[in-house]
Design a protein around this motif. Structure first.
Motif, PDB file in Angstrom:
ATOM      1  N   VAL A 274     -70.712 -13.070 -34.157  1.00 44.93           N
ATOM      2  CA  VAL A 274     -72.156 -13.004 -33.911  1.00 44.93           C
ATOM      3  C   VAL A 274     -72.879 -14.053 -34.749  1.00 44.93           C
ATOM      4  O   VAL A 274     -73.708 -14.812 -34.247  1.00 44.93           O
ATOM      5  N   VAL A 275     -72.540 -14.121 -36.034  1.00 46.26           N
ATOM      6  CA  VAL A 275     -73.198 -15.076 -36.931  1.00 46.26           C
ATOM      7  C   VAL A 275     -72.910 -16.503 -36.493  1.00 46.26           C
ATOM      8  O   VAL A 275     -73.811 -17.355 -36.459  1.00 46.26           O
ATOM      9  N   SER A 276     -71.674 -16.781 -36.120  1.00 50.40           N
ATOM     10  CA  SER A 276     -71.313 -18.121 -35.669  1.00 50.40           C
ATOM     11  C   SER A 276     -72.093 -18.500 -34.413  1.00 50.40           C
ATOM     12  O   SER A 276     -72.615 -19.617 -34.299  1.00 50.40           O
ATOM     13  N   TYR A 277     -72.182 -17.553 -33.487  1.00 56.29           N
ATOM     14  CA  TYR A 277     -72.919 -17.811 -32.247  1.00 56.29           C
ATOM     15  C   TYR A 277     -74.409 -18.026 -32.532  1.00 56.29           C
ATOM     16  O   TYR A 277     -75.034 -18.930 -31.969  1.00 56.29           O
ATOM     17  N   LEU A 278     -74.970 -17.219 -33.419  1.00 54.85           N
ATOM     18  CA  LEU A 278     -76.383 -17.400 -33.801  1.00 54.85           C
ATOM     19  C   LEU A 278     -76.606 -18.782 -34.429  1.00 54.85           C
ATOM     20  O   LEU A 278     -77.601 -19.446 -34.148  1.00 54.85           O
ATOM     21  N   ASP A 279     -75.669 -19.192 -35.262  1.00 53.97           N
ATOM     22  CA  ASP A 279     -75.787 -20.504 -35.904  1.00 53.97           C
ATOM     23  C   ASP A 279     -75.806 -21.615 -34.848  1.00 53.97           C
ATOM     24  O   ASP A 279     -76.610 -22.547 -34.926  1.00 53.97           O
TER      25      ASP A 279
END
Length: 151
Positions: free
Chosen positions: A107-112
């Motif tokens: 999720v964090v990677s995708y948000l980044d």
């Protein structure tokens, strides 16, 4: 409408009283004998209907005590009750992809990645678009939280 309310109230009172009814020794024995005819690991909806019909025929109401007895015999009373319901009255299956199954790093990677595509100043429409994209990517409904905080 008043008749409907009255009948619903009567049903609720009957359900509440049946929840407190104690199983007799004969009823407990009947439950044990009935369940001995089935494999707890391989129950079908037809089996659940048979079990439920047999218990009902003997006047055995669904109670906490019955559920505990069934649990001791390695049967899940809730599953049997759910499986015995007609198709349209069964509870919905669990969500296909709940937040507990989502890898937070993903999720964090995708948000980044998404945020890198936007300028440093985001308007409300941009924020809404990002949230929608995250919900779509991870199959989250609008009510699901993106992050789960546990102590």
């Amino acid at each position: 409408m008043i008749n409907n309310i009255s009948s619903n109230s009567a049903s609720l009172v009957l359900q509440q009283s049946s929840q407190t009814a104690k199983l007799t020794t004969a009823q407990s024995d009947f439950v044990k004998q009935t369940l001995a005819e089935f494999d707890a690991e391989n129950l079908t909806a037809e089996n659940a209907l048979s079990i439920q019909a047999a218990l009902k025929e003997q006047g055995i109401a669904p109670t906490k005590e019955l559920a505990e007895l069934m649990g001791e015999l390695e049967f899940d009373a809730k599953s049997i009750g759910d499986d015995a319901r007609p198709e349209g009255q069964r509870p919905p299956p669990p969500p296909k992809n709940s937040i507990e199954q989502v890898n937070t790093k993903d999720v964090v990677s995708y948000l980044d990645e998404l945020l890198a595509q936007y300028s440093s100043q985001l308007n409300d429409e941009d924020k809404s678009s990002i949230l929608s994209a995250v919900q779509e990517k991870f199959a989250l409904s609008q009510g699901d939280s993106i992050l789960s905080v546990k102590a």
